[in-house]
Design a protein around this motif. Structure first.
Motif, PDB file in Angstrom:
ATOM      1  N   VAL A   1       4.932 -14.056  -1.587  1.00 28.98           N
ATOM      2  CA  VAL A   1       3.889 -13.743  -0.706  1.00 28.98           C
ATOM      3  C   VAL A   1       3.729 -12.168  -0.522  1.00 28.98           C
ATOM      4  N   ILE A   2       5.154 -11.389  -0.158  1.00 28.57           N
ATOM      5  CA  ILE A   2       5.050 -10.019   0.016  1.00 28.57           C
ATOM      6  C   ILE A   2       5.025  -9.411  -1.298  1.00 28.57           C
ATOM      7  N   ASN A   3       5.396  -9.866  -2.509  1.00 28.08           N
ATOM      8  CA  ASN A   3       5.236  -9.240  -3.764  1.00 28.08           C
ATOM      9  C   ASN A   3       3.493  -8.834  -4.214  1.00 28.08           C
ATOM     10  N   VAL A   4       3.087  -9.969  -3.985  1.00 21.47           N
ATOM     11  CA  VAL A   4       1.580 -10.226  -4.303  1.00 21.47           C
ATOM     12  C   VAL A   4       0.786  -9.389  -3.311  1.00 21.47           C
ATOM     13  N   PHE A   5       1.155  -9.317  -1.998  1.00 18.60           N
ATOM     14  CA  PHE A   5       0.539  -8.243  -1.045  1.00 18.60           C
ATOM     15  C   PHE A   5       0.869  -6.953  -1.462  1.00 18.60           C
ATOM     16  N   HIS A   6       2.138  -6.675  -1.980  1.00 14.03           N
ATOM     17  CA  HIS A   6       2.379  -5.256  -2.193  1.00 14.03           C
ATOM     18  C   HIS A   6       1.789  -4.766  -3.558  1.00 14.03           C
ATOM     19  N   GLU A   7       1.398  -5.910  -4.493  1.00 14.38           N
ATOM     20  CA  GLU A   7       0.594  -5.573  -5.658  1.00 14.38           C
ATOM     21  C   GLU A   7      -0.851  -5.016  -5.083  1.00 14.38           C
ATOM     22  N   LYS A   8      -1.486  -5.831  -4.306  1.00 13.73           N
ATOM     23  CA  LYS A   8      -2.622  -5.464  -3.887  1.00 13.73           C
ATOM     24  C   LYS A   8      -2.701  -4.196  -3.230  1.00 13.73           C
ATOM     25  N   LEU A   9      -1.855  -3.671  -2.543  1.00 13.73           N
ATOM     26  CA  LEU A   9      -1.880  -2.394  -1.900  1.00 13.73           C
ATOM     27  C   LEU A   9      -1.845  -1.254  -2.891  1.00 13.73           C
ATOM     28  N   THR A  10      -0.899  -1.532  -3.768  1.00 15.86           N
ATOM     29  CA  THR A  10      -0.875  -0.462  -4.927  1.00 15.86           C
ATOM     30  C   THR A  10      -2.050  -0.255  -5.728  1.00 15.86           C
ATOM     31  N   GLY A  11      -2.592  -1.583  -6.219  1.00 17.54           N
ATOM     32  CA  GLY A  11      -3.773  -1.191  -6.811  1.00 17.54           C
ATOM     33  C   GLY A  11      -4.829  -0.642  -6.189  1.00 17.54           C
ATOM     34  N   VAL A  12      -5.135  -0.953  -4.600  1.00 15.20           N
ATOM     35  CA  VAL A  12      -5.787  -0.114  -3.908  1.00 15.20           C
ATOM     36  C   VAL A  12      -5.614   1.293  -3.914  1.00 15.20           C
ATOM     37  N   MET A  13      -4.296   1.496  -3.631  1.00 17.26           N
ATOM     38  CA  MET A  13      -4.034   2.941  -3.423  1.00 17.26           C
ATOM     39  C   MET A  13      -4.113   3.889  -4.882  1.00 17.26           C
ATOM     40  N   GLN A  14      -4.020   3.089  -6.066  1.00 18.72           N
ATOM     41  CA  GLN A  14      -4.209   3.999  -7.377  1.00 18.72           C
ATOM     42  C   GLN A  14      -6.031   4.053  -7.478  1.00 18.72           C
ATOM     43  N   ALA A  15      -6.670   3.268  -6.567  1.00 13.97           N
ATOM     44  CA  ALA A  15      -8.046   3.416  -6.960  1.00 13.97           C
ATOM     45  C   ALA A  15      -8.760   4.020  -5.597  1.00 13.97           C
ATOM     46  N   SER A  16      -7.850   4.692  -4.828  1.00 10.69           N
ATOM     47  CA  SER A  16      -8.295   4.863  -3.519  1.00 10.69           C
ATOM     48  C   SER A  16      -9.560   5.950  -3.648  1.00 10.69           C
ATOM     49  N   GLU A  17      -9.379   6.898  -4.364  1.00  5.88           N
ATOM     50  CA  GLU A  17     -10.446   8.081  -4.401  1.00  5.88           C
ATOM     51  C   GLU A  17     -11.683   7.420  -4.878  1.00  5.88           C
ATOM     52  N   ASN A  18     -11.958   6.561  -5.638  1.00 10.56           N
ATOM     53  CA  ASN A  18     -13.197   5.864  -6.211  1.00 10.56           C
ATOM     54  C   ASN A  18     -13.507   4.927  -5.151  1.00 10.56           C
ATOM     55  N   LEU A  19     -12.819   4.251  -4.386  1.00 11.06           N
ATOM     56  CA  LEU A  19     -13.075   3.234  -3.609  1.00 11.06           C
ATOM     57  C   LEU A  19     -13.608   3.774  -2.258  1.00 11.06           C
ATOM     58  N   GLY A  20     -12.946   4.696  -1.742  1.00 13.33           N
ATOM     59  CA  GLY A  20     -13.119   5.112  -0.340  1.00 13.33           C
ATOM     60  C   GLY A  20     -12.630   4.277   0.637  1.00 13.33           C
ATOM     61  N   PHE A  21     -12.821   4.572   1.978  1.00 10.29           N
ATOM     62  CA  PHE A  21     -12.614   3.766   2.918  1.00 10.29           C
ATOM     63  C   PHE A  21     -13.330   2.468   3.085  1.00 10.29           C
ATOM     64  N   GLY A  22     -14.502   2.148   2.850  1.00  6.86           N
ATOM     65  CA  GLY A  22     -15.087   1.114   2.596  1.00  6.86           C
ATOM     66  C   GLY A  22     -14.617   0.044   1.551  1.00  6.86           C
ATOM     67  N   GLY A  23     -14.399   0.915   0.391  1.00  7.86           N
ATOM     68  CA  GLY A  23     -14.208  -0.126  -0.784  1.00  7.86           C
ATOM     69  C   GLY A  23     -12.599  -0.676  -0.503  1.00  7.86           C
ATOM     70  N   ARG A  24     -11.682   0.201   0.066  1.00 10.13           N
ATOM     71  CA  ARG A  24     -10.330  -0.161   0.346  1.00 10.13           C
ATOM     72  C   ARG A  24     -10.474  -1.150   1.445  1.00 10.13           C
ATOM     73  N   SER A  25     -11.337  -1.153   2.404  1.00 10.22           N
ATOM     74  CA  SER A  25     -11.321  -2.182   3.360  1.00 10.22           C
ATOM     75  C   SER A  25     -11.894  -3.581   2.802  1.00 10.22           C
ATOM     76  N   GLU A  26     -12.893  -3.648   1.738  1.00  8.91           N
ATOM     77  CA  GLU A  26     -13.316  -4.699   1.141  1.00  8.91           C
ATOM     78  C   GLU A  26     -12.418  -5.152   0.210  1.00  8.91           C
ATOM     79  N   GLN A  27     -11.623  -4.598  -0.474  1.00  7.74           N
ATOM     80  CA  GLN A  27     -10.672  -5.072  -1.382  1.00  7.74           C
ATOM     81  C   GLN A  27      -9.502  -5.525  -0.644  1.00  7.74           C
ATOM     82  N   LEU A  28      -9.006  -5.146   0.871  1.00  8.68           N
ATOM     83  CA  LEU A  28      -7.968  -5.486   1.537  1.00  8.68           C
ATOM     84  C   LEU A  28      -8.127  -6.754   2.376  1.00  8.68           C
ATOM     85  N   ASP A  29      -9.385  -6.801   2.586  1.00  2.31           N
ATOM     86  CA  ASP A  29     -10.017  -7.780   3.618  1.00  2.31           C
ATOM     87  C   ASP A  29      -9.401  -9.351   3.196  1.00  2.31           C
ATOM     88  N   PRO A  30      -9.717  -9.853   1.895  1.00  4.18           N
ATOM     89  CA  PRO A  30      -9.334 -11.043   1.769  1.00  4.18           C
ATOM     90  C   PRO A  30      -7.846 -11.248   1.576  1.00  4.18           C
TER      91      PRO A  30
END
Length: 200
Positions: free
Chosen positions: A31-60
């Motif tokens: 569970v923690i490993n999968v969550f960390h992978e999601k956080l890493t992916g969001v961080m790597q795409a953070s500039e393109n996503l913006g706050f709204g995109g990061r929120s949308e990605q992390l919500d589920p």
């Protein structure tokens, strides 16, 4: 051609072959490993996503891996019993939105940071602690301890302890102070203001 295999795949394999006595620790670590992978992916795409995109990605992911209704009840403390069903639903929804906004704000850039699971420890029959490290680009380490409980056939996060400081304990004390002084509606107003501030 060789394809990169996700670390979570290896956790899944060890979960399948591990003895029953270790299945809880393996499943919680996954569970923690999968969550960390999601956080890493969001961080790597953070500039393109913006706050709204990061929120949308992390919500589920946050809704899946955190027991937010349980945490909302815990941080409300003794006042939970006095809330009606509408207020309880409002608290869970607002606290969920705050949790998503907090992660979207804090994990907003990437410069080579990594996560590492260090150990697992059984706290009770139904609770485990997964100790992990967030290794910054300057090699400084933030210790992240996740407390998970087993509910509805899955392991879910119920507390995050950062460098020895319990997020649940801090929020429980702060929220009790606000409700005692100004009432439940003031707490909801404060949480909504925090969400707004994080989104800026």
């Amino acid at each position: 051609m060789f394809h990169r295999v996700s670390p979570s795949f290896f956790f899944f394999l060890t979960l399948l072959i591990a003895p029953a006595a270790y299945s809880g620790e393996q499943a919680a670590a996954l569970v923690i490993n999968v969550f960390h992978e999601k956080l890493t992916g969001v961080m790597q795409a953070s500039e393109n996503l913006g706050f709204g995109g990061r929120s949308e990605q992390l919500d589920p992911a946050i809704n899946e891996h955190f027991d937010l209704s349980f945490i909302a009840r815990m941080v409300t403390g003794r006042f939970w019993k006095s809330l009606d069903d509408i207020q309880r639903a409002q608290m869970v929804d607002t606290f969920t939105a705050l949790t998503v906004a907090t992660y979207a704000s804090r994990f907003s850039r990437y410069s080579g940071e990594t996560f590492k699971i260090a150990e697992s420890r059984r706290l009770t029959k139904e609770r485990l602690l997964i100790r992990s490290e967030f290794i910054k680009s300057d090699r400084k380490v933030v210790q992240l301890d996740y407390v998970l409980h087993h509910r509805n056939d899955s392991w879910q996060i119920i507390n995050v302890i950062v460098n020895g400081v319990s997020d649940l304990s801090i929020k429980r004390a702060d929220y009790a102070s606000v409700i005692s002084a100004s009432g439940f509606d003031s707490l909801i107003g404060l949480l909504n203001q925090q969400i707004n501030d994080l989104s800026q």
